[in-house]
Design a protein around this motif. Structure first.
Motif, short mmCIF file in Angstrom:
data_model
loop_
_atom_site.label_atom_id
_atom_site.label_comp_id
_atom_site.label_asym_id
_atom_site.label_seq_id
_atom_site.Cartn_x
_atom_site.Cartn_y
_atom_site.Cartn_z
N ILE A 28 33.93 9.35 11.70
CA ILE A 28 32.77 9.70 10.89
C ILE A 28 33.25 9.94 9.47
O ILE A 28 34.17 10.73 9.24
CB ILE A 28 32.08 10.97 11.44
CG1 ILE A 28 31.62 10.72 12.88
CG2 ILE A 28 30.92 11.37 10.55
CD1 ILE A 28 31.10 11.96 13.58
N VAL A 39 27.30 13.30 5.97
CA VAL A 39 27.78 12.10 6.66
C VAL A 39 27.31 10.88 5.88
O VAL A 39 26.13 10.77 5.55
CB VAL A 39 27.24 12.05 8.10
CG1 VAL A 39 27.54 10.70 8.74
CG2 VAL A 39 27.82 13.18 8.93
N SER A 40 28.23 9.99 5.55
CA SER A 40 27.83 8.77 4.85
C SER A 40 27.78 7.58 5.81
O SER A 40 26.96 6.68 5.65
CB SER A 40 28.75 8.47 3.68
OG SER A 40 30.05 8.15 4.13
N GLU A 41 28.68 7.55 6.80
CA GLU A 41 28.66 6.45 7.76
C GLU A 41 29.46 6.81 9.01
O GLU A 41 30.26 7.74 9.02
CB GLU A 41 29.19 5.16 7.14
CG GLU A 41 30.62 5.23 6.68
CD GLU A 41 31.04 4.02 5.87
OE1 GLU A 41 30.16 3.32 5.32
OE2 GLU A 41 32.23 3.75 5.80
N SER A 78 25.61 3.00 8.56
CA SER A 78 25.21 3.98 7.54
C SER A 78 24.45 5.11 8.20
O SER A 78 23.81 4.93 9.24
CB SER A 78 24.32 3.32 6.48
OG SER A 78 25.06 2.37 5.76
N TRP A 79 24.48 6.26 7.58
CA TRP A 79 23.84 7.45 8.15
C TRP A 79 22.36 7.21 8.46
O TRP A 79 21.82 7.77 9.40
CB TRP A 79 24.00 8.64 7.21
CG TRP A 79 23.21 8.48 5.94
CD1 TRP A 79 23.63 7.89 4.78
CD2 TRP A 79 21.86 8.88 5.71
NE1 TRP A 79 22.63 7.89 3.85
CE2 TRP A 79 21.52 8.50 4.39
CE3 TRP A 79 20.90 9.51 6.49
CZ2 TRP A 79 20.27 8.73 3.85
CZ3 TRP A 79 19.65 9.75 5.94
CH2 TRP A 79 19.36 9.37 4.63
#
Length: 102
Positions: A28, A39-41, A78-79
Protein backbone atom coordinates in the motif's frame (compact mmCIF):
# COMPACT_ATOMS: atom_id res chain seq x y z
CA UNK A 1 -12.53 10.73 5.94
CA UNK A 2 -12.74 6.99 6.55
CA UNK A 3 -10.13 5.24 8.62
CA UNK A 4 -9.32 1.57 8.02
CA UNK A 5 -6.72 -0.54 9.77
CA UNK A 6 -4.13 -1.43 7.11
CA UNK A 7 -3.57 -4.80 8.77
CA UNK A 8 -7.07 -5.73 7.58
CA UNK A 9 -6.18 -4.98 3.95
CA UNK A 10 -2.75 -6.52 3.34
CA UNK A 11 -3.20 -10.02 2.00
CA UNK A 12 -6.89 -9.59 1.14
CA UNK A 13 -8.07 -10.77 -2.26
CA UNK A 14 -9.32 -8.04 -4.55
CA UNK A 15 -12.35 -8.98 -6.61
CA UNK A 16 -13.42 -7.54 -9.94
CA UNK A 17 -16.94 -6.20 -10.36
CA UNK A 18 -17.86 -9.64 -11.72
CA UNK A 19 -16.57 -11.36 -8.56
CA UNK A 20 -13.37 -12.81 -10.08
CA UNK A 21 -10.22 -12.71 -7.92
CA UNK A 22 -7.74 -10.24 -9.38
CA UNK A 23 -4.97 -10.78 -6.84
CA UNK A 24 -4.02 -10.01 -3.25
CA UNK A 25 -3.10 -6.63 -1.82
CA UNK A 26 0.62 -6.94 -1.17
CA UNK A 27 1.67 -3.31 -0.74
CA UNK A 28 0.00 0.00 0.00
CA UNK A 29 1.49 3.32 -1.07
CA UNK A 30 0.75 6.26 1.20
CA UNK A 31 1.50 9.96 0.81
CA UNK A 32 1.59 12.80 3.28
CA UNK A 33 -0.97 15.58 2.86
CA UNK A 34 -0.24 18.29 5.41
CA UNK A 35 -1.05 16.65 8.76
CA UNK A 36 -2.51 13.42 7.38
CA UNK A 37 -1.24 10.28 5.70
CA UNK A 38 -3.43 9.15 2.80
CA UNK A 39 -3.50 5.98 0.70
CA UNK A 40 -2.64 6.81 -2.89
CA UNK A 41 -2.63 3.31 -4.40
CA UNK A 42 -2.64 -0.41 -3.75
CA UNK A 43 -0.19 -2.82 -5.37
CA UNK A 44 -1.43 -6.32 -6.12
CA UNK A 45 -0.05 -9.44 -7.74
CA UNK A 46 3.15 -11.47 -7.55
CA UNK A 47 5.34 -8.50 -8.46
CA UNK A 48 3.91 -6.54 -5.56
CA UNK A 49 4.74 -9.44 -3.26
CA UNK A 50 8.37 -9.31 -4.39
CA UNK A 51 8.30 -5.56 -3.78
CA UNK A 52 6.96 -6.15 -0.27
CA UNK A 53 9.66 -8.71 0.47
CA UNK A 54 12.31 -6.02 -0.13
CA UNK A 55 14.01 -7.36 -3.24
CA UNK A 56 16.17 -4.23 -3.07
CA UNK A 57 18.27 -6.03 -0.48
CA UNK A 58 19.37 -8.72 -2.96
CA UNK A 59 22.80 -8.51 -4.65
CA UNK A 60 23.36 -7.04 -8.15
CA UNK A 61 22.20 -9.16 -11.10
CA UNK A 62 19.74 -11.18 -9.05
CA UNK A 63 18.08 -7.97 -7.84
CA UNK A 64 17.86 -6.57 -11.39
CA UNK A 65 16.22 -9.75 -12.69
CA UNK A 66 13.73 -9.82 -9.82
CA UNK A 67 12.88 -6.11 -10.28
CA UNK A 68 12.16 -6.65 -13.99
CA UNK A 69 9.89 -9.57 -13.15
CA UNK A 70 8.17 -7.61 -10.39
CA UNK A 71 7.40 -4.67 -12.68
CA UNK A 72 5.80 -6.91 -15.28
CA UNK A 73 3.62 -8.76 -12.73
CA UNK A 74 2.35 -5.94 -10.55
CA UNK A 75 -0.85 -3.99 -10.90
CA UNK A 76 -1.61 -0.68 -9.29
CA UNK A 77 -5.05 0.26 -8.10
CA UNK A 78 -5.65 3.93 -7.34
CA UNK A 79 -7.38 4.63 -4.05
CA UNK A 80 -10.56 5.65 -5.89
CA UNK A 81 -10.74 2.46 -8.02
CA UNK A 82 -11.48 0.14 -5.11
CA UNK A 83 -14.44 -0.20 -2.76
CA UNK A 84 -13.26 -0.69 0.81
CA UNK A 85 -16.64 -0.40 2.50
CA UNK A 86 -16.00 -4.00 3.61
CA UNK A 87 -12.20 -4.10 4.22
CA UNK A 88 -12.18 -7.89 4.33
CA UNK A 89 -13.66 -8.05 0.80
CA UNK A 90 -12.17 -5.24 -1.34
CA UNK A 91 -13.78 -4.91 -4.76
CA UNK A 92 -12.98 -2.92 -7.91
CA UNK A 93 -15.36 -0.13 -8.85
CA UNK A 94 -13.91 0.10 -12.38
CA UNK A 95 -13.16 -2.28 -15.22
CA UNK A 96 -9.95 -4.26 -14.95
CA UNK A 97 -8.75 -2.58 -18.18
CA UNK A 98 -8.63 0.76 -16.31
CA UNK A 99 -5.90 -0.46 -13.94
CA UNK A 100 -2.24 0.45 -14.40
CA UNK A 101 0.41 -2.17 -14.90
CA UNK A 102 3.98 -1.44 -14.01
Amino acid sequence: MTQINIDLLVGQRVLTREGVTLGRIEAIKIVRDRDAWLVSEFHIGPGALLERLAIGLLPGLLREAMERRARSHRQRISWNQIDLSDPRHPRLVCDEAALRRQ
